[in-house]
Design an enzyme around this catalytic site. Structure first.
Site, PDB file in Angstrom:
ATOM      1  N   GLY A 207       0.893  -1.288   0.065  1.00  0.00           N
ATOM      2  CA  GLY A 207      -0.080   0.018  -0.028  1.00  0.00           C
ATOM      3  C   GLY A 207       0.859   1.244  -0.008  1.00  0.00           C
ATOM      4  O   GLY A 207       2.029   1.157  -0.191  1.00  0.00           O
ATOM      5  N   ASN A 208       0.255   2.304   0.361  1.00  0.00           N
ATOM      6  CA  ASN A 208       1.275   3.641   0.516  1.00  0.00           C
ATOM      7  C   ASN A 208       0.435   4.609   1.502  1.00  0.00           C
ATOM      8  O   ASN A 208      -0.663   4.229   2.101  1.00  0.00           O
ATOM      9  CB  ASN A 208       1.337   4.258  -0.914  1.00  0.00           C
ATOM     10  CG  ASN A 208      -0.183   4.541  -1.602  1.00  0.00           C
ATOM     11  OD1 ASN A 208      -0.915   5.258  -1.022  1.00  0.00           O
ATOM     12  ND2 ASN A 208      -0.692   4.167  -2.718  1.00  0.00           N
ATOM     13  N   HIS A 209       1.049   5.712   1.698  1.00  0.00           N
ATOM     14  CA  HIS A 209       0.818   6.497   2.813  1.00  0.00           C
ATOM     15  C   HIS A 209      -0.591   7.473   2.587  1.00  0.00           C
ATOM     16  O   HIS A 209      -0.918   8.237   3.372  1.00  0.00           O
ATOM     17  CB  HIS A 209       1.962   7.549   3.074  1.00  0.00           C
ATOM     18  CG  HIS A 209       3.037   6.557   3.732  1.00  0.00           C
ATOM     19  ND1 HIS A 209       3.081   5.829   4.983  1.00  0.00           N
ATOM     20  CD2 HIS A 209       4.479   6.502   3.436  1.00  0.00           C
ATOM     21  CE1 HIS A 209       4.077   5.635   5.325  1.00  0.00           C
ATOM     22  NE2 HIS A 209       4.781   5.685   4.462  1.00  0.00           N
ATOM     23  N   ALA A 275      -3.892   7.699  -5.092  1.00  0.00           N
ATOM     24  CA  ALA A 275      -2.766   7.185  -5.072  1.00  0.00           C
ATOM     25  C   ALA A 275      -2.605   5.523  -5.346  1.00  0.00           C
ATOM     26  O   ALA A 275      -2.669   4.876  -4.408  1.00  0.00           O
ATOM     27  CB  ALA A 275      -2.022   7.562  -3.924  1.00  0.00           C
TER      28      ALA A 275
END
Ligand code: C5P
Length: 398
Positions: A207-209, A275
């Site tokens: 995943g990402n932030h 994102a």
């Protein structure tokens, strides 16, 4: 314009006498008109004329000294479908640009939920003064619509730009603005938001932030303008409920793509703020992967580019805006995405600014178009940034 509610603000310039005609034209078109006058404007046109023509009491002070009745600026602002300030003096424009609130007209402007239009009027040197130009630019950035002053003979006897536009033209502008905002109400906006989670096994993911804050603020800004919104969001802590909102929660990029595909042909404006993970594991393990070897490799495959799919499948009437989050060569990369993905606008946020980007409440953006225009904004809360983005889209759609 039958039944449209126009709030007319009159400030202290010689052109105020022409407002009598504007009120008559608006009334002839069937609009409801309420007027607010600054105390200075009463020297240029009598409140009696204004109230007689508008068929409504005129609001001037915060409270009526004779009756003691308080003038509710919030109610006036809520009542109005459009606030038109004509003539708008350099003094009022300066106060509007800087949050001044020392009269009823300004307090009402600060309480406005819908659009404000101004028709500036002043002497030619004032109109060209850098201070005035700065204030006007600020108001444009704040989403105020400006009817530029025209050139001709001025009250000072000089000739140049500074004359308030004629009442007939102001009427036409008001009509087009109202038609546009009615048309907007039927428009459907798609927003992608948040990160995507790409499953490795039943308990792990890539995943990402991304927090989803920007996308959710965009959805709120659209809803408050009256749009219908479909918000396709990856996993976030955010919630949003509204009668004009369809919130589709997804996890992976592939799920986000199918959600977008399921609605895309009904959408007028696509805003792609998610994102999206560029890659996903080539297969999801059925069971939790046990630790055994000292090293482990996960093969990744490319995810679909959702924004590219949408722009490849767009009609000429669909407006598409993407985001670019860059760490280096920001402008160059953002422009190449704008052209490469065939977008109308791209919002560049650069991670070079510490207060902007993932998980932050603030953002600093530049909006780019295909004519190579760069509209730069200050560091602002994501809520304000969202309003800037929607206002900019609306200007391009007009
Ligand atoms: O190419 P890049 O990922 O930098 O492009 C960013 C823009 O493309 C953003 O608007 C993002 O939401 C969108 N995007 C997408 N699907 C992807 C990758 C990016 O919709 N797989």
């Amino acid at each position: 314009m039958f039944g449209k509610r126009i709030l007319l603000g009159i400030t202290g310039g010689i052109a105020a006498y022409k407002i009598a005609y504007l009120i008559r034209y608006l009334k002839k078109e069937g609009a409801e008109v309420k007027c607010i006058m600054t105390p200075a404007s009463c020297d240029f046109i009598s409140p009696l004329v204004v109230s007689t023509l508008s068929q409504n009491p005129v609001a001037i002070e915060f409270w009526n000294k004779q009756t003691g009745v308080w003038m509710n600026h919030v109610e006036l602002a809520l009542w109005a479908e459009l606030f038109v300030i004509a003539p708008a003096t350099a003094n009022t424009i300066s106060k509007m640009a800087n949050g001044g609130c020392d009269n009823l007209l300004l307090a009402t402007y600060l309480s406005m939920k819908t659009k404000t239009v101004i028709a500036p009027a002043m002497d030619l040197d004032m109109y060209q003064h850098p201070t005035f130009k700065r204030n006007l630019a600020q108001l444009i950035e704040d989403g105020v619509f400006v009817i530029p002053a025209t050139s001709g003979e001025l009250a000072s006897g000089l000739e140049g730009q500074g004359r308030m536009e004629e009442p007939e033209q102001i009427l036409e502008f008001i009509k087009s603005k109202l038609e546009f905002s009615t048309a907007l109400k039927n428009k459907k906006v798609l927003i992608t938001a948040g990160p995507t989670y790409e499953a490795i096994d039943p308990v792990r993911f890539i995943g990402n932030h991304s927090s989803g804050k920007m996308g959710f603020e965009l959805a709120k800004a659209c809803l408050s303008q009256g749009y219908h919104v479909t918000l396709v969001s990856g996993p976030t802590n955010l919630e949003l409920v509204h009668s004009n909102l369809e919130l589709i929660k997804i996890e992976s990029a592939e799920e986000m793509l199918s959600a977008v595909q399921s609605v895309w042909n009904q959408i007028n404006i696509g805003i792609f703020a998610a994102a999206v993970a560029d890659y996903r594991p080539n297969k999801k393990a059925e069971q939790k992967i046990k630790k055994s070897e000292s090293e482990m490799t996960i093969a990744l495959v490319k995810n679909p580019d959702i924004l590219r799919w949408a722009s490849d499948n767009r009609t000429n009437n669909q407006f598409v805006l993407g985001f670019a989050l860059e760490t280096n060569n920001s402008l160059e990369n953002a422009f190449s995405k704008l052209y490469g993905k065939n977008l109308d606008l791209i919002v560049l946020n650069s991670l070079e600014n510490k207060e902007a980007g993932f998980k932050k409440d603030t953002n600093k953006i530049v909006i780019l178009d295909k004519q190579k225009t760069q509209i730069e904004f200050e560091l602002k809360s994501k809520k304000e940034v969202a309003v800037d983005i929607i206002n900019t889209i609306e200007k391009y759609l007009m």
